[in-house]
Design a protein around this motif. Structure first.
Motif, PDB file in Angstrom:
ATOM      1  N   VAL A   1       0.850  -1.196   0.000  1.00 38.81           N
ATOM      2  CA  VAL A   1       0.000   0.000   0.000  1.00 38.81           C
ATOM      3  C   VAL A   1       0.886   1.247   0.000  1.00 38.81           C
ATOM      4  N   ALA A   2       0.541   2.178  -0.883  1.00 35.76           N
ATOM      5  CA  ALA A   2       1.360   3.385  -1.049  1.00 35.76           C
ATOM      6  C   ALA A   2       0.703   4.596  -0.406  1.00 35.76           C
ATOM      7  N   LEU A   3       1.511   5.364   0.309  1.00 36.61           N
ATOM      8  CA  LEU A   3       1.095   6.670   0.817  1.00 36.61           C
ATOM      9  C   LEU A   3       1.405   7.681  -0.272  1.00 36.61           C
ATOM     10  N   ALA A   4       0.388   8.398  -0.783  1.00 37.61           N
ATOM     11  CA  ALA A   4       0.645   9.448  -1.766  1.00 37.61           C
ATOM     12  C   ALA A   4       1.237  10.634  -0.998  1.00 37.61           C
ATOM     13  N   TYR A   5       2.565  10.831  -1.118  1.00 35.84           N
ATOM     14  CA  TYR A   5       3.269  11.833  -0.318  1.00 35.84           C
ATOM     15  C   TYR A   5       3.001  13.236  -0.852  1.00 35.84           C
TER      16      TYR A   5
ATOM     17  N   ILE B   1      12.897  23.258 -10.671  1.00 33.00           N
ATOM     18  CA  ILE B   1      12.829  23.640  -9.258  1.00 33.00           C
ATOM     19  C   ILE B   1      11.448  24.176  -8.896  1.00 33.00           C
ATOM     20  N   LYS B   2      10.641  24.534  -9.914  1.00 31.20           N
ATOM     21  CA  LYS B   2       9.266  24.983  -9.643  1.00 31.20           C
ATOM     22  C   LYS B   2       8.459  23.876  -8.977  1.00 31.20           C
ATOM     23  N   THR B   3       8.905  22.633  -9.167  1.00 33.81           N
ATOM     24  CA  THR B   3       8.229  21.508  -8.517  1.00 33.81           C
ATOM     25  C   THR B   3       8.192  21.717  -7.009  1.00 33.81           C
ATOM     26  N   LEU B   4       9.337  22.134  -6.440  1.00 34.81           N
ATOM     27  CA  LEU B   4       9.373  22.370  -4.988  1.00 34.81           C
ATOM     28  C   LEU B   4       8.647  23.657  -4.617  1.00 34.81           C
ATOM     29  N   MET B   5       8.693  24.654  -5.507  1.00 33.07           N
ATOM     30  CA  MET B   5       8.048  25.929  -5.202  1.00 33.07           C
ATOM     31  C   MET B   5       6.523  25.824  -5.232  1.00 33.07           C
ATOM     32  N   TYR B   6       6.014  25.064  -6.223  1.00 30.75           N
ATOM     33  CA  TYR B   6       4.554  25.011  -6.393  1.00 30.75           C
ATOM     34  C   TYR B   6       3.948  23.649  -6.045  1.00 30.75           C
ATOM     35  N   GLN B   7       4.809  22.699  -5.672  1.00 26.83           N
ATOM     36  CA  GLN B   7       4.364  21.339  -5.313  1.00 26.83           C
ATOM     37  C   GLN B   7       3.551  20.683  -6.434  1.00 26.83           C
ATOM     38  N   VAL B   8       3.986  20.905  -7.650  1.00 31.71           N
ATOM     39  CA  VAL B   8       3.267  20.367  -8.806  1.00 31.71           C
ATOM     40  C   VAL B   8       4.119  19.290  -9.479  1.00 31.71           C
ATOM     41  N   PRO B   9       3.582  18.066  -9.664  1.00 28.28           N
ATOM     42  CA  PRO B   9       4.359  17.008 -10.333  1.00 28.28           C
ATOM     43  C   PRO B   9       4.770  17.421 -11.743  1.00 28.28           C
TER      44      PRO B   9
ATOM     45  N   PHE C   1     -10.032  22.512  -2.375  1.00 27.51           N
ATOM     46  CA  PHE C   1     -10.425  21.111  -2.591  1.00 27.51           C
ATOM     47  C   PHE C   1      -9.913  20.183  -1.480  1.00 27.51           C
ATOM     48  N   GLY C   2      -9.679  20.742  -0.288  1.00 27.38           N
ATOM     49  CA  GLY C   2      -9.337  19.898   0.866  1.00 27.38           C
ATOM     50  C   GLY C   2      -7.890  19.457   0.933  1.00 27.38           C
ATOM     51  N   GLU C   3      -7.000  20.208   0.241  1.00 23.97           N
ATOM     52  CA  GLU C   3      -5.548  19.941   0.255  1.00 23.97           C
ATOM     53  C   GLU C   3      -5.202  18.529  -0.219  1.00 23.97           C
ATOM     54  N   ALA C   4      -5.844  18.100  -1.294  1.00 32.30           N
ATOM     55  CA  ALA C   4      -5.601  16.755  -1.832  1.00 32.30           C
ATOM     56  C   ALA C   4      -4.176  16.623  -2.349  1.00 32.30           C
ATOM     57  N   PRO C   5      -3.544  15.436  -2.193  1.00 36.16           N
ATOM     58  CA  PRO C   5      -2.258  15.200  -2.871  1.00 36.16           C
ATOM     59  C   PRO C   5      -2.459  15.342  -4.382  1.00 36.16           C
ATOM     60  N   LEU C   6      -1.436  15.803  -5.076  1.00 35.64           N
ATOM     61  CA  LEU C   6      -1.567  15.968  -6.527  1.00 35.64           C
ATOM     62  C   LEU C   6      -1.000  14.742  -7.240  1.00 35.64           C
TER      63      LEU C   6
ATOM     64  N   THR D   1      -2.540  11.361 -10.082  1.00 35.68           N
ATOM     65  CA  THR D   1      -3.685  10.945 -10.907  1.00 35.68           C
ATOM     66  C   THR D   1      -4.784  10.334 -10.044  1.00 35.68           C
ATOM     67  N   PRO D   2      -6.040  10.769 -10.170  1.00 34.71           N
ATOM     68  CA  PRO D   2      -6.560  11.812 -11.072  1.00 34.71           C
ATOM     69  C   PRO D   2      -6.698  13.192 -10.430  1.00 34.71           C
ATOM     70  N   SER D   3      -6.383  13.338  -9.121  1.00 35.93           N
ATOM     71  CA  SER D   3      -6.607  14.634  -8.463  1.00 35.93           C
ATOM     72  C   SER D   3      -5.735  15.746  -9.071  1.00 35.93           C
ATOM     73  N   SER D   4      -4.530  15.389  -9.553  1.00 34.35           N
ATOM     74  CA  SER D   4      -3.657  16.407 -10.159  1.00 34.35           C
ATOM     75  C   SER D   4      -4.305  17.003 -11.410  1.00 34.35           C
ATOM     76  N   GLN D   5      -4.915  16.125 -12.236  1.00 41.00           N
ATOM     77  CA  GLN D   5      -5.581  16.619 -13.450  1.00 41.00           C
ATOM     78  C   GLN D   5      -6.785  17.497 -13.091  1.00 41.00           C
ATOM     79  N   ILE D   6      -7.524  17.098 -12.035  1.00 43.38           N
ATOM     80  CA  ILE D   6      -8.737  17.831 -11.644  1.00 43.38           C
ATOM     81  C   ILE D   6      -8.366  19.234 -11.152  1.00 43.38           C
ATOM     82  N   VAL D   7      -7.378  19.297 -10.260  1.00 46.56           N
ATOM     83  CA  VAL D   7      -6.958  20.591  -9.701  1.00 46.56           C
ATOM     84  C   VAL D   7      -6.325  21.460 -10.789  1.00 46.56           C
ATOM     85  N   GLY D   8      -5.461  20.859 -11.623  1.00 49.11           N
ATOM     86  CA  GLY D   8      -4.775  21.615 -12.674  1.00 49.11           C
ATOM     87  C   GLY D   8      -5.733  22.210 -13.689  1.00 49.11           C
ATOM     88  N   THR D   9      -6.672  21.407 -14.163  1.00 49.78           N
ATOM     89  CA  THR D   9      -7.631  21.891 -15.168  1.00 49.78           C
ATOM     90  C   THR D   9      -8.506  23.001 -14.587  1.00 49.78           C
TER      91      THR D   9
END
Length: 468
Positions: free
Chosen positions: A144-148, A295-303, A337-342, A344-352
């Motif tokens: 089981v994976a923890l989505a970090y 480095i924007k990955t760390l700044m914006y927490q976006v995969p 949206f409740g601070e969901a991990p970004l 699939t599929p929450s990353s696509q939902i938040v990004g769009t």
């Protein structure tokens, strides 16, 4: 000399390596010639199935993913095969009824999978229970994976509590799934030590090189007691993929964590994959942008994958100049949206949704169906409450669901079997259809056409029309 604790290696080139760098376009034909050599390495496991491989095989490569799995299983005589599984969403993008989840797990293990890595995009453990029970029932290994992710809610206590609940659920091992490369070295030490206190399960660390810190993160995690790390053979490593297998093997050589893997053999495997990578660069399949440090990955927490999706969405709308506005909007939407991990599929939902908010010039003027579903509780429970005002705007007086969505779904298999009966050639076809009805149907038509051609030419040869 301290006690020897060799670190175990999970090789990702046949799944996440090529998914991250060349959009999952490696074919079965490209994989098969090197399997015998890979099988001699002594990897803990080879990740080779699940994730986007299923969709890409059917949609772009016109291959049966089940046939790929059987061929890989035939080739790997000594090595465990691993897959990635999106909990109640299986490998698709919506939650499925329990009977489909159970049947998919059964067939995955029957066709050759040993380890199923199961995750949920919201870390809602209710969405993992059916898959874990099914894997236990089939005598498979349920990891089981923890989505970090980062955020106020994601404290060490949160991770420890979640890990304990995962162990109680019947998982065989635990994975820290750092899909965006957000786990920095010092935090890796703290997290691994905390999880080791909380659970006796073996721990696997999975990260991506996107932010440039992954190899250092692995080193600190190994020193803190992590049991396995995910790496990709060097031609398909770095950038948005994992750290390179050979680099990590060499890093721990001669230490108490020495993997014992043969560098010469790994070098031969790298030599095999290098021309495949070069070809992907020549054809434009491997975008050089995917190889750099972002480095924007760390700044914006976006995969990393999400960043490239945003760019292409904005380019299509002739709005590339809005990129930084969208990046700034993503954390705000995520908070709503409740601070969901970004992931699939929450990353696509938040990004769009962030793109729509910026392009419309007014936040939540347009709200996607997926955003409404997430705010209505259909994807599961978020770690923090969602923004009530936005929720009301999205779903009106509809009452959000608080139970597991799958509890409201009727069994689906029988209905699906009827719908696709005309195309069925193997039991597994109904599962391909369940996940991607249109894509699978197109593939079944293609498969039938190919078969008929072969049958016709055989008949013609026998009739003497085409002398051999």
């Amino acid at each position: 000399m301290s006690e020897r604790k060799p670190i175990k290696i999970v090789e990702t080139v046949l799944r996440d390596g090529h998914q991250s760098l060349i959009a999952t376009r490696m074919t079965t034909e490209q994989m098969l010639p090197i399997i015998e050599k890979m099988d001699q390495v002594g990897y803990h496991a080879v990740e080779c199935w699940g994730g986007a491989t299923f969709d890409a095989s059917l949609r772009f490569l016109k291959e049966d993913p089940w046939e790929r799995l059987r061929k890989l299983r035939d080739g790997f005589k000594n090595t465990k095969l691993q897959m990635l599984f999106r909990g109640q969403n299986i490998l698709g993008y919506r939650p499925y009824a329990d009977d489909v989840v159970e049947y998919f797990v059964q067939k995955s293990i029957a066709n050759g999978i040993d380890i199923i890595r199961i995750f949920d995009c919201l870390n809602d453990l209710r969405n993992l229970e059916t898959a874990v029970k099914a894997a236990n029932h089939e005598k498979g290994h349920a990891q089981v994976a923890l989505a970090y992710t980062l955020g106020d809610a994601y404290t060490l206590d949160y991770w420890k509590d979640t890990a304990k609940r995962i162990e109680d659920m019947g998982a065989d091992s635990l994975c820290i799934k750092d899909m965006a490369g957000l786990l920095v070295p010092q935090e890796a030490t703290k997290l691994v030590e905390a999880l080791k206190e909380a659970t006796s399960l073996p721990i696997d660390l999975h990260t991506h090189y996107t932010s440039g810190v992954a190899s250092m993160t692995y080193m600190k995690a190994v020193e803190a007691g992590v049991d396995m790390i995910d790496t990709a053979i060097s031609p398909f490593a770095l950038g948005t993929s994992q750290p390179a297998t050979e680099v990590m093997v060499e890093t721990f050589k001669g230490s108490e964590y020495d993997t014992g893997l043969d560098m010469e053999l790994l070098g031969e495997i790298a030599d095999y994959f290098r021309p495949i990578r070069e070809d992907a660069i020549d054809t434009g399949l491997l975008n050089p942008r995917a190889l750099g440090v972002n480095i924007k990955t760390l700044m914006y927490q976006v995969p990393g994958g999400m960043l490239s999706n945003l760019l292409s969405q904005l380019e299509e709308q002739k709005a590339s100049d809005k990129y930084y506005e969208v990046l700034a909007e993503i954390p705000r939407v995520r908070k709503d949206f409740g601070e969901a991990p970004l992931v699939t599929p929450s990353s696509q939902i938040v990004g769009t949704q962030a793109v729509l908010n910026v392009l419309a010039g007014e936040r939540y003027k347009m709200i996607t169906k997926e955003s409404k579903d997430l705010l209505a509780g259909k994807y599961g429970q978020t770690v923090k409450p969602v923004n009530k005002e936005i929720q009301k705007k999205a779903i009106g007086d509809e009452k959000p669901i608080t139970c597991r969505l799958a509890d409201t779904l009727d069994p689906e298999l029988e209905k699906l079997e009827k719908e696709m009966a005309q195309w069925k050639e193997q039991d597994e076809d109904v599962l391909s259809y369940a996940l991607f009805p249109q894509v699978a149907t197109d593939f079944f038509k293609y498969r039938a056409a190919q078969k008929n051609k072969i049958d016709l030419s055989k008949a013609d040869v026998e009739n003497g029309a085409y002398p051999v």
